[in-house]
Design a protein around this motif. Structure first.
Motif, PDB file in Angstrom:
ATOM      1  N   GLN A  79       0.857  -1.117   0.010  1.00  0.00           N
ATOM      2  CA  GLN A  79       0.035   0.010  -0.165  1.00  0.00           C
ATOM      3  C   GLN A  79       0.709   1.117  -0.063  1.00  0.00           C
ATOM      4  O   GLN A  79       0.572   2.255  -0.787  1.00  0.00           O
ATOM      5  CB  GLN A  79      -1.147   0.007   1.281  1.00  0.00           C
ATOM      6  CG  GLN A  79      -2.090  -0.998   1.129  1.00  0.00           C
ATOM      7  CD  GLN A  79      -2.732  -0.927   2.400  1.00  0.00           C
ATOM      8  OE1 GLN A  79      -2.393  -0.321   3.302  1.00  0.00           O
ATOM      9  NE2 GLN A  79      -4.011  -1.692   2.326  1.00  0.00           N
ATOM     10  N   ASP A  80       1.732   1.314   0.676  1.00  0.00           N
ATOM     11  CA  ASP A  80       2.608   2.469   1.085  1.00  0.00           C
ATOM     12  C   ASP A  80       3.137   2.967  -0.270  1.00  0.00           C
ATOM     13  O   ASP A  80       3.009   4.242  -0.297  1.00  0.00           O
ATOM     14  CB  ASP A  80       3.782   2.270   1.972  1.00  0.00           C
ATOM     15  CG  ASP A  80       3.283   2.338   3.432  1.00  0.00           C
ATOM     16  OD1 ASP A  80       2.262   2.942   3.705  1.00  0.00           O
ATOM     17  OD2 ASP A  80       4.097   1.927   4.153  1.00  0.00           O
ATOM     18  N   GLN A 118       0.184   7.320  -1.468  1.00  0.00           N
ATOM     19  CA  GLN A 118       0.413   8.643  -1.274  1.00  0.00           C
ATOM     20  C   GLN A 118       0.428   9.453  -2.699  1.00  0.00           C
ATOM     21  O   GLN A 118      -0.334  10.172  -3.097  1.00  0.00           O
ATOM     22  CB  GLN A 118       1.743   8.759  -0.803  1.00  0.00           C
ATOM     23  CG  GLN A 118       1.684   8.880   0.670  1.00  0.00           C
ATOM     24  CD  GLN A 118       0.419   9.561   1.246  1.00  0.00           C
ATOM     25  OE1 GLN A 118      -0.356   9.106   1.696  1.00  0.00           O
ATOM     26  NE2 GLN A 118       0.556  11.063   0.992  1.00  0.00           N
ATOM     27  N   ARG A 130      -2.654   8.887  -5.168  1.00  0.00           N
ATOM     28  CA  ARG A 130      -3.730   9.521  -4.864  1.00  0.00           C
ATOM     29  C   ARG A 130      -3.725  11.101  -5.412  1.00  0.00           C
ATOM     30  O   ARG A 130      -4.950  11.398  -5.944  1.00  0.00           O
ATOM     31  CB  ARG A 130      -4.132   9.614  -3.388  1.00  0.00           C
ATOM     32  CG  ARG A 130      -4.708   8.605  -2.873  1.00  0.00           C
ATOM     33  CD  ARG A 130      -4.627   8.230  -1.328  1.00  0.00           C
ATOM     34  NE  ARG A 130      -4.864   9.344  -0.272  1.00  0.00           N
ATOM     35  CZ  ARG A 130      -4.771   9.489   0.781  1.00  0.00           C
ATOM     36  NH1 ARG A 130      -4.450   8.442   1.443  1.00  0.00           N
ATOM     37  NH2 ARG A 130      -5.127  10.395   1.376  1.00  0.00           N
ATOM     38  N   TYR A 183     -11.294   3.264   0.368  1.00  0.00           N
ATOM     39  CA  TYR A 183     -11.825   4.209   1.456  1.00  0.00           C
ATOM     40  C   TYR A 183     -11.931   5.311   1.369  1.00  0.00           C
ATOM     41  O   TYR A 183     -12.919   5.871   2.087  1.00  0.00           O
ATOM     42  CB  TYR A 183     -11.099   3.650   2.684  1.00  0.00           C
ATOM     43  CG  TYR A 183      -9.644   3.971   2.580  1.00  0.00           C
ATOM     44  CD1 TYR A 183      -8.630   3.129   2.266  1.00  0.00           C
ATOM     45  CD2 TYR A 183      -9.185   5.139   3.052  1.00  0.00           C
ATOM     46  CE1 TYR A 183      -7.423   3.535   2.074  1.00  0.00           C
ATOM     47  CE2 TYR A 183      -7.847   5.384   3.013  1.00  0.00           C
ATOM     48  CZ  TYR A 183      -6.985   4.644   2.670  1.00  0.00           C
ATOM     49  OH  TYR A 183      -5.592   5.116   2.544  1.00  0.00           O
ATOM     50  N   SER A 184     -11.041   6.166   0.561  1.00  0.00           N
ATOM     51  CA  SER A 184     -11.219   7.513   0.807  1.00  0.00           C
ATOM     52  C   SER A 184     -11.662   8.428  -0.501  1.00  0.00           C
ATOM     53  O   SER A 184     -11.864   9.467  -0.585  1.00  0.00           O
ATOM     54  CB  SER A 184      -9.957   8.176   1.289  1.00  0.00           C
ATOM     55  OG  SER A 184      -8.887   8.510   0.225  1.00  0.00           O
ATOM     56  N   ASP A 221     -13.232  13.209   5.031  1.00  0.00           N
ATOM     57  CA  ASP A 221     -12.440  12.540   3.729  1.00  0.00           C
ATOM     58  C   ASP A 221     -11.609  13.675   3.405  1.00  0.00           C
ATOM     59  O   ASP A 221     -11.727  14.831   3.683  1.00  0.00           O
ATOM     60  CB  ASP A 221     -13.471  12.449   2.723  1.00  0.00           C
ATOM     61  CG  ASP A 221     -14.288  11.234   2.848  1.00  0.00           C
ATOM     62  OD1 ASP A 221     -14.542  11.026   4.081  1.00  0.00           O
ATOM     63  OD2 ASP A 221     -14.760  10.406   2.029  1.00  0.00           O
ATOM     64  N   VAL A 256      -8.657  10.822   6.523  1.00  0.00           N
ATOM     65  CA  VAL A 256      -9.411   9.969   5.549  1.00  0.00           C
ATOM     66  C   VAL A 256     -10.006   8.906   6.453  1.00  0.00           C
ATOM     67  O   VAL A 256      -9.585   8.721   7.614  1.00  0.00           O
ATOM     68  CB  VAL A 256      -8.635   9.270   4.478  1.00  0.00           C
ATOM     69  CG1 VAL A 256      -8.262  10.511   3.345  1.00  0.00           C
ATOM     70  CG2 VAL A 256      -7.499   8.629   4.902  1.00  0.00           C
ATOM     71  N   GLU A 304      -8.387  16.229  -1.259  1.00  0.00           N
ATOM     72  CA  GLU A 304      -7.166  16.104  -0.586  1.00  0.00           C
ATOM     73  C   GLU A 304      -5.998  17.175  -0.918  1.00  0.00           C
ATOM     74  O   GLU A 304      -4.877  16.910  -1.124  1.00  0.00           O
ATOM     75  CB  GLU A 304      -6.421  14.668  -1.054  1.00  0.00           C
ATOM     76  CG  GLU A 304      -7.434  13.541  -0.796  1.00  0.00           C
ATOM     77  CD  GLU A 304      -6.893  12.201  -0.982  1.00  0.00           C
ATOM     78  OE1 GLU A 304      -5.624  11.939  -1.293  1.00  0.00           O
ATOM     79  OE2 GLU A 304      -7.705  11.118  -0.692  1.00  0.00           O
TER      80      GLU A 304
END
Lengths: 593, 357
Positions: free
Chosen positions: A49-50, A54, A57, A356-357, B1, B19, B347
């Motif tokens: 994931q890491d 970042q 996204r 999730y976001s 979020d 988030v 974001e």
């Protein structure tokens, strides 16, 4: 034409595996894109994931902004200004990819763990490949560069992506006849294609003469340069190690042999360039196939190959959408109904929802899918976990803006139930008001009333005293509010007003029948007051209520009634009778009437 | 979020990703360079630089600087944490934590926590409110809460701010503004104000920096309400503002005739009640010391009346949307001097260093 049940099923698989989100897939299957001929075909699946989260996204967020801007942009511009606009959009997408590459590169540089470093570096090359493909598509499809500018664009394209500078070009510029070469370079708008061709022909012939005259015979280096300038394929091929790829070779070749190449001619040169360059030693990699499809102007093929190779819906979704805006895609209906652009956008957005976001971005993508977007949104939005009220409010706002009333009701009910279970009656009421849910408001009021009966006093007076117009949402709620008002009036010793209210609650049937006994019992202290409060009329009404209540009970119920109940009824009858007596006397006398 | 909170300290921004759920929520500290440092043509000097960040458990619901180095953060898990920013090596560390400061019925249950929705600091005191309707008063470096008011509200408390040193203001999800006197031992508010009409939830509250009786709140319907808490129980003015929830409202700390609000609808509005020059009577335009004296007074007078004025047509209020291409929600904003910071659901954080240019 378009993949295919396999891909369809695969995308379903991706959506269903909750923990394998979009970003991870970018890494997982990207190995396909850069597969070296001798690598094994077994891939290790990891949740990394890491690495992806970042920087990628940022890619998703920024491209979302560009996407929305494109959808909202004016369609009124026709012709050239529309094209300029679309080219700018394409450039914006590419600059976002480059920015992510930068960030990923920084991360690679600062990574101390060598495994991490190599992973970051792989990501950089993947993003670089993406930008390479997009850039080519921009030149060929979005800008649709014509012969002349086409080569210039391709030159820039190659230069941008190839680390080694074209040494030969540098040498050309510093050679003996700079003026002639400047002429060659001046492929600007000031000249028409024919003019340019003529000039180039002239220059080419001159070069040829120099070679044949043996002008460079003394210097083999210069001679080979001259051959290259003449577009001698073999000479260029000799310098193969300076060119990293077949498309570098292609553009170099075109530069020296066919600088005024037309778009439709590219395919032939591309094919032969690839064959010559690879020379049968290695087979084309996925990236090569994609680029070849682009040179052949097979748009659908490009998208198909990218989908397979990348399994990265981001890329194909945004590129296809852009090409659709360029009116380059026929509205080719897929067997399950939507067109390709919509299919890809739906897949991409669905992937976002499992993240999730990033689900909020997905909403906007669904909005711009006219056929199935709404249905997809309705299904996805109900599955977003609502761990805070703020998140629930955001989801609600999205539903309300799109008139998704079912979802509004359902979400409000979920939140209200949660609140009720946590004993947050005010919150529960607040959710019922938002959903205009009368049934739930009744439920909450019953809870309050139950609490009152058990404890003898109201909890949460700050809420009940302050219902305002929301009191009218449900009858039970209205009763609750009014009943509390009765208590307040009594507390303020405004007895006659309290009495009137109490009676009204029963006679106007605002109070539920189950509560009448409580209300009548509440009347007792008023009946027992030193001063007569209830008028004769009112007393009769009260008596009638009591009789209605007791008459309503069956004999069996009366038998089951314990002593307390019977005693209460008796006391009431007595008090009412006494009050009646007093009031008749009072009203009968001169002062009293 | 997205970016849920921003908080400005003289030199740094604290931003959180806020988030949802178990993955990757972070508190980040960014440097925007010297606030007073402006380039040759007044442009800002480059982008904010990330100094350090740290993982955070749960969503960041609210946060505030306690002092130059410590930040108090409210979490959706119900925890309240103080983070310390070590400036010598640019790291963040968790300094102190109150676990499950906010919780529903069963505190020990694994999901017993309730989101802590608001935090306000006045070094060393920290007040927090949450979805459990609870108010906590903490003191930095003290392990246990100084005071807790259980069930202070039957609905969710959305925000809290200081009215005076010992009094706080809270807003809740049934449209009420309450004053609590923390000196008093009883667990009742000293005053309750509420909206007229529909009891729309209130999401944010701020008090005028100089005139302590002027309070602004923002509602779920995007409405801005101005209250005079010396009188009445209803708002003095209601201003139709945003099209969706107003998440934050802030008076400018040193220029309080400016107010800023941000909303779920993606806009950030600048409300400007400073009297325009042309409104002053002509005799005041003559130079000299007396003009300064007069204008200062006049401005103060009109500020008071401007915020509390009932008549929007008489108001010389200028309202500007500071976001040209709005898309996703603006969740949080903060201001200091000429610098405005805000964060969105895309974001991203934005810094505007020339607010009054």
């Amino acid at each position: 034409m378009f993949p295919c049940p396999v891909l369809f099923l695969y995308s379903r698989f991706i959506r269903n595996t909750m923990y394998l989100d979009l970003a991870e897939h970018l890494g997982l299957i990207f190995h396909l894109l850069l597969k070296k001929p001798d690598s094994s075909c077994v891939f290790v699946v990891r949740k990394d994931q890491d690495i992806y989260i970042q920087t990628l996204r940022k890619l998703f967020n920024e491209s979302h902004g560009i996407f929305i801007g494109l959808q909202r942009s004016e369609e009124e511009f026709a012709g050239k200004s529309r094209k300029t606009q679309l080219v700018q959009v394409s450039k914006n997408y590419r600059s976002v990819i480059r920015a992510c590459m930068e960030d990923m590169h920084q991360a690679a540089v600062s990574a101390r763990d060598p495994a991490l470093h190599s992973q970051y570096s792989t990501q950089v090359s993947i993003l670089s490949a993406m930008e390479l493909i997009w850039n080519l598509c921009e030149i060929l499809f979005v800008e649709a560069a014509v012969a002349g500018p086409l080569l210039l664009r391709l030159l820039d394209w190659v230069r941008l992506h190839v680390c080694d500078v074209d040494n030969m070009v540098r040498e050309v510029l510093s050679s003996e006849n700079p003026s002639k070469h400047e002429l060659f370079w001046n492929l600007g708008n000031t000249q028409t294609l024919t003019e340019m061709e003529l000039k180039w022909q002239h220059w080419h012939e001159e070069c040829q003469r120099y070679l044949q005259d043996g002008t460079f015979a003394s210097n083999s280096h210069m001679e080979s340069i001259c051959k290259i300038l003449l577009g001698d394929e073999n000479a260029i091929l000799e310098k193969k190690e300076l060119m990293t790829t077949w498309y570098h070779f292609l553009v170099t070749r075109l530069l020296y042999s066919h600088p005024t190449v037309k778009p439709m001619e590219l395919r032939f040169y591309a094919q032969s360039s690839m064959d010559l360059f690879l020379g049968g030693e290695s087979s084309p990699e996925p990236l090569d196939t994609i680029l070849m499809a682009a040179f052949e102007f097979e748009l659908h093929q490009v998208i198909k190959e990218c989908s397979i190779a990348l399994s990265n819906w981001w890329f194909v979704a945004h590129l296809t959408d852009l090409l659709d805006h360029c009116k380059l895609l026929q509205s080719h209906n897929l067997y399950f109904g939507s067109n390709m652009r919509e299919f890809l956008l739906l897949e991409y957005a669905s992937g976002l929802f499992s993240h999730y976001s990033l689900w909020q971005l997905g909403v906007d993508y669904f909005d711009h899918c006219p056929e199935y977007g709404r249905v997809y949104l309705e299904l996805h939005i109900e599955r977003i976990p609502l761990n805070t009220e703020q998140k629930a409010l955001k989801v609600l706002r999205i539903c309300e803006q799109r008139q998704m009333h079912e979802q509004v009701r359902s979400i409000c009910k979920i939140m209200a139930m949660k609140a009720l279970r946590n004993n947050r009656l005010g919150s529960a009421l607040s959710w019922s008001i938002r959903a205009k849910d009368a049934a739930f408001a009744t439920l909450i009021s019953d809870r309050f009333l139950k609490d009152y009966c058990e404890k003898g006093c109201f909890s949460d007076l700050d809420l009940i005293d302050n219902l305002g117009p929301s009191m009218l949402l449900s009858d039970r709620l209205t009763f609750l509010g009014k009943y509390r008002e009765f208590h307040r009036l009594y507390g303020e010793k405004r007895f006659s007003e309290a009495a009137k209210l109490l009676l009204m609650l029963m006679t106007a049937h605002i109070a539920p029948c189950s509560f009448w006994m409580t209300l009548l019992t509440d009347a007792l202290p008023l009946l027992e007051q030193k001063e007569v409060i209830f008028s004769a009329e009112q007393t009769y009404e009260l008596m009638r209520c009591l009789e209605d209540l007791t008459a309503g009970k069956s004999d069996k119920q009366k038998f089951q009634d314990d002593d307390v109940e019977t005693m209460k009824v008796e006391m009431l009858r007595l008090a009412l009778a006494r009050n009646l007596a007093r009031v008749i006397v009072k009203e009968g006398t001169l002062e009293g009437s | 979020d997205g970016t849920s909170c921003v908080s400005v300290c003289a030199r740094c921004l604290a931003k959180s990703d806020g988030v949802i759920s178990i993955q990757d929520n972070r508190i980040s500290i960014w440097s925007v360079g010297d606030l007073g440092n402006v380039g040759l043509n007044g442009e800002y000097q480059g982008e904010p630089q990330l100094l350090c960040d740290i993982r955070h458990n749960g969503d960041v619901m609210d946060m505030q600087f306690l002092d130059q180095e410590r930040i108090v953060v409210a979490s959706s898990t119900g925890n309240v944490t103080i983070f310390r920013h070590h400036q010598n090596n640019q790291t963040l560390s968790a300094n102190q934590r109150w676990e499950k400061a906010h919780y529903h019925v069963d505190r020990d249950a694994s999901c017993g926590g309730a989101a802590c929705t608001g935090v306000i600091c006045s070094n060393p005191e920290i007040v927090t409110v949450g979805e459990d309707g609870r108010i906590n008063l903490f003191r930095a470096d003290q392990k246990d809460a100084v005071r807790t008011i259980d069930n202070a509200d039957s609905s969710t408390l959305h925000a809290v701010t200081f009215l005076r040193t010992t009094e706080i203001l809270t807003v809740n999800s049934i449209g009420q503004l309450k004053i609590w006197d923390l000196r008093q031992q009883r667990n009742e508010p000293s005053q309750i104000f509420s909206l007229t009409g529909d009891r729309v939830p209130l999401h944010c509250v701020d008090r005028h920096p100089n005139q302590q009786h002027i309070v602004a709140t923002g509602g779920q319907d995007g409405m801005l309400s101005i209250w005079d808490i010396r009188q009445g129980t209803m708002p003095v003015s209601l201003l139709n503002a945003h099209e969706a929830e107003m998440w934050e409202v802030h008076f400018h700390p040193s220029n309080p005739d400016h107010l800023f609000t941000c909303s779920e609808d993606g806009s950030l509005w600048h409300w400007d009640t400073s009297t325009s020059v042309s409104e002053k009577p002509s005799f005041l335009h003559q130079g000299g010391r007396s003009t300064t004296y007069f204008s200062h007074n006049t401005i103060n007078q009109s500020v008071v009346s401007a915020w509390l004025s009932n008549d929007p047509t008489k108001d010389r209020m200028e309202i500007t949307n500071l976001i040209p291409n709005q898309t996703l929600s603006v969740n949080s904003l903060d201001i200091l001097g000429p610098c405005l910071v805000y964060g969105t659901d895309a974001e991203a954080i934005y810094v505007n260093r020339h607010l009054f240019a």
